[in-house]
Design an enzyme around this catalytic site. Structure first.
Site, PDB file in Angstrom:
ATOM      1  N   HIS A 116       0.697   5.152   1.446  1.00  0.00           N
ATOM      2  CA  HIS A 116      -0.112   5.991   2.344  1.00  0.00           C
ATOM      3  C   HIS A 116       0.515   7.383   2.419  1.00  0.00           C
ATOM      4  CE1 HIS A 116      -2.789   7.013   5.604  1.00  0.00           C
ATOM      5  NE2 HIS A 116      -1.747   7.535   6.237  1.00  0.00           N
TER       6      HIS A 116
ATOM      7  N   SER B 211       4.530   6.995   2.473  1.00  0.00           N
ATOM      8  CA  SER B 211       5.153   5.728   2.874  1.00  0.00           C
ATOM      9  C   SER B 211       4.609   4.580   2.036  1.00  0.00           C
ATOM     10  CB  SER B 211       4.820   5.408   4.340  1.00  0.00           C
ATOM     11  OG  SER B 211       5.110   6.488   5.202  1.00  0.00           O
TER      12      SER B 211
ATOM     13  N   ASN C 299       0.866  -1.190   0.000  1.00  0.00           N
ATOM     14  CA  ASN C 299       0.000   0.000   0.000  1.00  0.00           C
ATOM     15  C   ASN C 299       0.892   1.227   0.000  1.00  0.00           C
ATOM     16  OD1 ASN C 299      -2.424   1.530   0.233  1.00  0.00           O
ATOM     17  ND2 ASN C 299      -2.033   1.779   2.430  1.00  0.00           N
TER      18      ASN C 299
ATOM     19  N   ASP D  62      -2.953   0.797   7.882  1.00  0.00           N
ATOM     20  CA  ASP D  62      -1.769   1.628   7.624  1.00  0.00           C
ATOM     21  C   ASP D  62      -0.642   1.318   8.609  1.00  0.00           C
ATOM     22  OD1 ASP D  62      -3.159   2.926   5.535  1.00  0.00           O
ATOM     23  OD2 ASP D  62      -4.044   4.348   6.957  1.00  0.00           O
TER      24      ASP D  62
HETATM   25  C1  GRF Z   1      -2.380   8.644  -2.977  1.00  0.00           C
HETATM   26  O1  GRF Z   1      -2.008   9.897  -2.492  1.00  0.00           O
HETATM   27  C2  GRF Z   1      -2.109   7.580  -1.967  1.00  0.00           C
HETATM   28  O2  GRF Z   1      -1.128   7.902  -1.041  1.00  0.00           O
HETATM   29  C3  GRF Z   1      -3.419   7.430  -1.250  1.00  0.00           C
HETATM   30  O3  GRF Z   1      -4.406   7.730  -2.181  1.00  0.00           O
HETATM   31  C4  GRF Z   1      -3.865   8.551  -3.206  1.00  0.00           C
HETATM   32  C5  GRF Z   1      -4.194   7.889  -4.517  1.00  0.00           C
HETATM   33  O4  GRF Z   1      -3.951   8.715  -5.614  1.00  0.00           O
HETATM   34  N1  GRF Z   1      -3.512   6.102  -0.679  1.00  0.00           N
HETATM   35  P1  GRF Z   1      -4.071   8.124  -7.078  1.00  0.00           P
HETATM   36  O5  GRF Z   1      -5.469   7.506  -7.207  1.00  0.00           O
HETATM   37  O6  GRF Z   1      -2.992   7.104  -7.261  1.00  0.00           O
HETATM   38  O7  GRF Z   1      -3.915   9.294  -7.995  1.00  0.00           O
END
Ligand code: GRF
Length: 212
Positions: free
Chosen positions: A109, A136, A107, A145
Site C-alpha cells: 500500500h 508499506s 498487499n 489496508d
Molecule cells: C502500487 O503503488 C501499490 O502500492 C498500489 O498500487 C500500485 C500498483 O502499481 N497498491 P503496479 O501495478 O505494481 O505498477
C-alpha cells in the site's frame, strides 16, 4: 520452491519486480499464475511475456462480489499457492476470500500505514504538507489496508513535488521491498500470528521491521 499467485489490476510494475527476483534467485519461489479483474491490465502482458499463465475475470459477469470471489478462489486454488500477492489489485475482497488466504496473503500500500489507508495517498501527503511519505507491505486482514505491517520504506516529499514525482519515488522503493518481503515468506521466515507479523520468531513492531 514456493508457489506464488499474484493479483493485479494495472501496470504490474510490482509484479515485474517479483518476477525478476524469482528469476534471479532472490525469491526461492516462482509465480504460478497471475489474475486480474481487468482484461487490459498491462500486468497480464508482463505475465505472458514471462511465460506465466495470465487470467482475467470480469466483475460484470458475476451476480455480486461473493460470486466473483468464489470463482476467483476456485481458479487460484487450482494453482495450489503458498502465497497470494496483491500487487496493485484494486478491488475490495470479500470476507470469505480474506479468510481463505489468512496468513498467506500480502498487499503493498502506497503510504506509511496506518496513515492514509484507501485511495489518493500521494495527493493527501502533498496536500497535508508531509515531509515524509512511503509504502508499506502488510498481511491482509478484513480491515482495509489494516493488517499487520511487515516492512515500510520512507521517501521524502519536497515542496513543489507533483503527484507523479512522489508516486515514482514511492514505486522505486516498492520494487525493492516487496520482493524482499516475499523472499522472507518463501524462506519460511515470516508469519502472521496473534494479529501480528513475526520475522525469524520475533514479533515485529507496529511499523514493521526496523533496519539496523
Ligand atoms: C502500487 O503503488 C501499490 O502500492 C498500489 O498500487 C500500485 C500498483 O502499481 N497498491 P503496479 O501495478 O505494481 O505498477
Amino acid at each position: 520452491m514456493k508457489r506464488l499467485v499474484v493479483l493485479v489490476s494495472g501496470q504490474g510494475s510490482n509484479l515485474q519486480a517479483i518476477l525478476d527476483a524469482c528469476r534471479q534467485g532472490r525469491i526461492h519461489g516462482s509465480v504460478a499464475a497471475v489474475f486480474s479483474n481487468k482484461a487490459d491490465a498491462y500486468g497480464l502482458t508482463r505475465a505472458r511475456e514471462a511465460g506465466v499463465p495470465a487470467h482475467a475475470l470480469a466483475a460484470a459477469q458475476f451476480a455480486d462480489r461473493d460470486a466473483f470471489d468464489r470463482q476467483l478462489m476456485l481458479e487460484i486454488d487450482a494453482y495450489a499457492p503458498d502465497l497470494v500477492i496483491l500487487a496493485g489489485y484494486m478491488r475490495i475482497l470479500s470476507a470469505d476470500f480474506v479468510a481463505r488466504y489468512a496468513g498467506r496473503m500480502l498487499n503493498i500500500h502506497p503510504s506509511l500505514l496506518p496513515k492514509y489507508p484507501g485511495l489518493h495517498t500521494h495527493r493527501q501527503a502533498i496536500e497535508n504538507g508531509d515531509e515524509e511519505h512511503g509504502t508499506s507491505v502488510h498481511f491482509v486482514t478484513e480491515e482495509l489496508d489494516g493488517g499487520p505491517v511487515i516492512l515500510q520504506a520512507k521517501v521524502p516529499v519536497f515542496s513543489g513535488d507533483t503527484i507523479d514525482e512522489v508516486a515514482a519515488r514511492v514505486q522505486h522503493q516498492e520494487h525493492a521491498i516487496y520482493p524482499l518481503v516475499v523472499g522472507w515468506f518463501a524462506d519460511g521466515r515470516l508469519k502472521m500470528q496473534d494479529g501480528a507479523a513475526w520475522l525469524d520468531g520475533e514479533q515485529l513492531p507496529p511499523e514493521g521491521y526496523a533496519w539496523g
